[in-house]
Design an enzyme around this catalytic site. Structure first.
Site, PDB file in Angstrom:
ATOM      1  N   LYS A 142       1.433 -11.973   8.024  1.00  0.00           N
ATOM      2  CA  LYS A 142       0.348 -11.237   7.388  1.00  0.00           C
ATOM      3  C   LYS A 142      -0.154 -12.152   6.284  1.00  0.00           C
ATOM      4  O   LYS A 142       0.511 -12.358   5.262  1.00  0.00           O
ATOM      5  CB  LYS A 142       0.844  -9.912   6.815  1.00  0.00           C
ATOM      6  N   TYR A 150       5.084 -11.997   5.169  1.00  0.00           N
ATOM      7  CA  TYR A 150       3.967 -11.489   4.366  1.00  0.00           C
ATOM      8  C   TYR A 150       3.713 -12.455   3.221  1.00  0.00           C
ATOM      9  O   TYR A 150       4.511 -12.558   2.288  1.00  0.00           O
ATOM     10  CB  TYR A 150       4.325 -10.087   3.869  1.00  0.00           C
ATOM     11  N   THR A 167       0.822  -1.203   0.000  1.00  0.00           N
ATOM     12  CA  THR A 167       0.000   0.000   0.000  1.00  0.00           C
ATOM     13  C   THR A 167       0.858   1.256   0.000  1.00  0.00           C
ATOM     14  O   THR A 167       0.424   2.314  -0.472  1.00  0.00           O
ATOM     15  CB  THR A 167      -0.952  -0.011   1.204  1.00  0.00           C
TER      16      THR A 167
END
EC number: 4.3.3.7
Length: 291
Positions: free
Chosen positions: A161, A133, A45
């Protein structure tokens, strides 16, 4: 170690497409004022593919300084080069980050053994907590549960994550994980089911614009207030969906620009949302009283 809502922070740019330092401070303050659990700068992001390595570290340093110890900062220092990930993670530790977010190597598509060696080498090289992640849609490779459980034995690898989108895989991870290993959703729309199944929280995109509401949702789920959590989830579901009408982070930056938080500026190959999608996002924001 990591429970609640961790905002996958956007990286604001000015009209010259340089990092907007004052705007970054402003959005960090906005997050802190709304009671966010933690911040994750320079992940997907945060447009990590298009910032330079120096800019990556500059953003992390600015966030760490602005936060000033009030909440954990999980620094995005992953790379498809193990040596580069180690270098950036060492700098992040020196800066004062509380942990690092390590994305699975992208494009070179390592084997499961390659993934294992990559994350273990980073964890051995830098004494800093690691959040792995897993996002196959971006990297081209899934971190299998067997591999993740091998990694979870390392004292520095403390969380994942989980953005595979596969609830079956997430449940298997939750069933087999060590008690001190945290599983966080990488998708806002799966935060509720994951937390109810035993997850710790979410690394959230939508919390860039509604940090307090996301905190309320995750807290209700963690405290077993099922009716409240379910209502919050369905109330927010249209907003979750609107954040992915185009490639992340285009919709969330479009929304933040409409709210006056940042400028609607990207670095290529990302670009502004289509006019149709911009109007759609703005209408959704109006429905939620955000603009």
């Amino acid at each position: 170690m990591f429970a609640g809502v961790y905002t996958a922070l956007v990286t604001p740019f000015n009209d010259k497409k340089e990092i907007d330092k004052e705007c970054l401070k402003k959005i960090v303050k906005f997050q802190l004022d709304k009671g966010i659990s933690g911040l994750v700068p320079v992940g997907t992001t945060g447009e990590s593919p298009t910032v330079t390595h120096q800019e990556n570290m500059d953003v992390i340093e600015m966030v760490v300084k602005e936060v000033n110890g009030r909440v954990p900062v999980i620094a995005g220092t992953g790379s498809n080069s193990t040596d580069e990930a180690i270098r950036m993670t060492k700098i992040a530790k020196d800066i004062g980050a509380n942990a690092s977010l390590q994305v699975s190597p992208y494009y070179n598509k390592p084997t499961q053994e390659g993934l294992y060696q990559h994350f273990m080498t980073i964890a051995d090289a830098v004494d800093l907590p690691v959040m792995v992640y897993n996002i196959q849609g971006r990297t081209g490779v899934n971190i299998n549960t067997d591999t993740l459980m091998r990694l979870a034995k390392h004292e520095n690898i403390v969380a994942v994550k989980e953005a595979s989108g596969d609830l079956g895989q997430m449940m298997e991870v939750l069933r087999r994980k060590p008690a001190d290993f945290d599983v966080l959703s990488g998708d806002d729309n799966l935060a509720l089911p994951l937390v109810l199944l035993g997850g710790a929280g979410v690394v959230s995109v939508v919390s860039n614009i509604i940090p307090k509401r996301m905190e309320e949702l995750v807290l209700a789920a963690r405290q077993g207030e099922l009716d409240k959590a379910r209502k919050l989830h369905y109330d927010l579901l249209p907003l979750f969906k609107s954040m992915f009408v185009e490639t992340n982070p285009i919709p969330v930056k479009t929304a933040m620009a409409a709210m006056g938080l940042i400028k609607d500026v990207y670095r290529l190959p990302l670009c502004q949302a289509s006019e149709e999608n911009r109007k759609f996002i703005q209408n959704v924001l109006k429905d939620y009283g955000l603009i």
